[in-house]
Write a protein that holds these residues in place. Structure first.
Motif, mmCIF file in Angstrom:
data_model
loop_
_atom_site.group_PDB
_atom_site.id
_atom_site.type_symbol
_atom_site.label_atom_id
_atom_site.label_comp_id
_atom_site.label_asym_id
_atom_site.label_seq_id
_atom_site.Cartn_x
_atom_site.Cartn_y
_atom_site.Cartn_z
ATOM 1 N N ILE A 268 1.670 54.393 -36.392
ATOM 2 C CA ILE A 268 1.237 53.417 -35.388
ATOM 3 C C ILE A 268 2.398 52.489 -35.070
ATOM 4 O O ILE A 268 3.121 52.032 -35.963
ATOM 5 C CB ILE A 268 0.013 52.641 -35.897
ATOM 6 N N ASP A 269 2.571 52.193 -33.796
ATOM 7 C CA ASP A 269 3.667 51.339 -33.342
ATOM 8 C C ASP A 269 3.519 49.951 -33.946
ATOM 9 O O ASP A 269 2.423 49.383 -34.025
ATOM 10 C CB ASP A 269 3.667 51.260 -31.814
ATOM 11 N N ALA A 270 4.656 49.366 -34.335
ATOM 12 C CA ALA A 270 4.634 48.064 -34.989
ATOM 13 C C ALA A 270 4.182 46.956 -34.054
ATOM 14 O O ALA A 270 3.647 45.939 -34.512
ATOM 15 C CB ALA A 270 6.013 47.743 -35.562
ATOM 16 N N ARG A 271 4.339 47.138 -32.762
ATOM 17 C CA ARG A 271 3.944 46.069 -31.844
ATOM 18 C C ARG A 271 2.427 45.890 -31.845
ATOM 19 O O ARG A 271 1.925 44.771 -31.681
ATOM 20 C CB ARG A 271 4.444 46.380 -30.438
ATOM 21 N N SER A 292 -9.492 47.441 -37.217
ATOM 22 C CA SER A 292 -10.257 47.306 -35.976
ATOM 23 C C SER A 292 -9.481 46.514 -34.945
ATOM 24 O O SER A 292 -9.489 46.839 -33.747
ATOM 25 C CB SER A 292 -11.600 46.623 -36.274
ATOM 26 N N LEU A 293 -8.785 45.460 -35.377
ATOM 27 C CA LEU A 293 -7.969 44.684 -34.450
ATOM 28 C C LEU A 293 -6.819 45.516 -33.904
ATOM 29 O O LEU A 293 -6.438 45.386 -32.729
ATOM 30 C CB LEU A 293 -7.445 43.428 -35.152
ATOM 31 N N VAL A 294 -6.243 46.383 -34.722
ATOM 32 C CA VAL A 294 -5.185 47.271 -34.247
ATOM 33 C C VAL A 294 -5.729 48.232 -33.205
ATOM 34 O O VAL A 294 -5.094 48.515 -32.179
ATOM 35 C CB VAL A 294 -4.544 48.024 -35.430
ATOM 36 N N ALA A 297 -6.076 46.440 -30.009
ATOM 37 C CA ALA A 297 -4.788 46.218 -29.364
ATOM 38 C C ALA A 297 -4.246 47.499 -28.741
ATOM 39 O O ALA A 297 -3.587 47.461 -27.697
ATOM 40 C CB ALA A 297 -3.790 45.666 -30.381
ATOM 41 N N MET A 298 -4.532 48.659 -29.348
ATOM 42 C CA MET A 298 -4.053 49.929 -28.822
ATOM 43 C C MET A 298 -4.883 50.398 -27.640
ATOM 44 O O MET A 298 -4.373 51.047 -26.729
ATOM 45 C CB MET A 298 -4.073 50.996 -29.932
ATOM 46 N N ASN A 299 -6.165 50.112 -27.640
ATOM 47 C CA ASN A 299 -7.073 50.601 -26.603
ATOM 48 C C ASN A 299 -7.853 49.439 -25.999
ATOM 49 O O ASN A 299 -9.054 49.288 -26.241
ATOM 50 C CB ASN A 299 -8.043 51.642 -27.187
ATOM 51 N N PRO A 300 -7.192 48.597 -25.231
ATOM 52 C CA PRO A 300 -7.909 47.445 -24.664
ATOM 53 C C PRO A 300 -8.934 47.858 -23.623
ATOM 54 O O PRO A 300 -9.879 47.134 -23.365
ATOM 55 C CB PRO A 300 -6.794 46.603 -24.048
#
Length: 332
Positions: A268-271, A292-294, A297-300
């Motif tokens: 997973i990308d660090a950003r 879940s927060l990641v 962030a990946m799929n807004p």
């Protein structure tokens, strides 16, 4: 080893048992407890006497032998010579008299006079019903005798392979390395095929995950994680958001670090992890919320918008009428 066996009530009403003596009846019951799960046992009267009548002085091995003669005369037992040349005894009606749920495999020879599924000596149906041991199988009889690897006319596969490999390595004018030559010479002297090919061609080692396929034109997974970003770095950035007097506890940072390490290992990308850590810092909770927060962030675009409920324009709330009699027309 003695086993628990059953004695049916009809046993005492059997006309065959009425023809033998009382000791023969007890010998038959004792034999059932000493026989294996197929009703087989050695026919040695001395062994049977020691197993059944060990504490009785009023009988003898000779009496046990006579009991076997009486039992065989009425047909409740059968004495036979196995394919190994030894004498055995079994009960022909064994599986009618006894109920064996999970019979173990018999180690004794089968009776040549009665059908048996397995012979303990032949490891299957008895192939030699007689007084001698079974002959070797046809495969063993016609198998070629092994040729000694050091015989004069024998061709050693290891020597032939080593010679070809030495020729390929040496080429024209090149010398075979000493370590490789010594290893090949040792294999030839043993006269056996090597279980593994000689370690001559060494595959170069490349860094990165072995699960990923860097040469694939259509990658099926995430790319390798960014080696420039580490878990301690991301956790340090997360902790820098708080004042020194209100730093998150060590357990929280340790839990977040373990989760961040797994996320980085997944590629997973660090950003996205940074963004999730920022959201987590604004609304702290249990560290298990971080994946879940990641994902958010990946799929807004997958977030479900809240549906605002609004009453319809034609709706009017019900209220009690001012004049009840006029409203209900005297129906109340």
């Amino acid at each position: 080893m003695a086993r628990i066996r059953s004695v049916k009530p009809e046993y005492f009403e059997s006309e065959d048992m009425a023809k033998v003596s009382l000791t023969a009846m007890l010998t038959f019951i004792g034999l059932s407890g000493q026989a294996d799960d197929h009703g087989r046992f050695t026919a040695n009267s001395k062994i049977l006497y020691g197993k059944i009548w060990v504490l009785r002085d009023d009988t003898s091995p000779a009496q046990t032998e006579e009991d076997l003669d009486q039992l065989e005369a009425v047909g409740v037992i059968c004495r036979y010579t196995g394919c190994d040349g030894r004498r055995y005894v079994h009960q022909p009606n064994w599986f009618k008299d006894q109920r064996i749920d999970k019979p173990s495999v018999s180690r004794l020879p089968a009776c040549p006079h009665h059908a048996a599924e397995r012979c303990g000596v032949c490891k299957g149906p008895c192939v030699n019903r007689g007084t001698q041991a079974p002959e070797p199988s046809s495969v063993q009889q016609h198998a070629p005798e092994p040729v000694h690897p050091m015989a004069a006319d024998a061709v050693c596969p290891a020597a032939e392979e080593a010679a070809l490999l030495r020729r390929d390595l040496a080429g024209e004018g090149d010398a075979v390395p000493a370590a490789i030559s010594a290893k090949l010479q040792a294999e030839v002297s043993l006269g056996e095929d090597s279980a593994k090919a000689p370690g001559v061609f060494v595959e170069p080692s490349t860094p990165g995950s072995r699960i990923l396929d860097p040469g694939s034109t259509t990658p099926s997974g995430r790319t390798a994680p960014d080696a420039s970003v580490s878990t301690p770095q991301l956790i340090a950035e997360y902790a820098a958001r708080f004042p020194k007097d209100r730093q998150p506890p060590g357990d929280v940072r340790g839990h977040l670090g373990r989760i961040v390490k797994k996320l980085l290992a997944e590629g997973i990308d660090a950003r996205y992890i940074r963004a999730a850590l920022g959201d987590f810092a604004e609304a702290p909770g249990h560290p298990s919320r971080l994946p879940s927060l990641v994902n958010e962030a990946m799929n807004p675009g997958t977030r479900r918008a809240l549906r605002a409920w609004a009453p319809s324009t034609g709706h009017r709330a019900w209220t009690n009428p001012d004049d009840v009699a006029a409203a209900y027309g005297g129906a109340l």
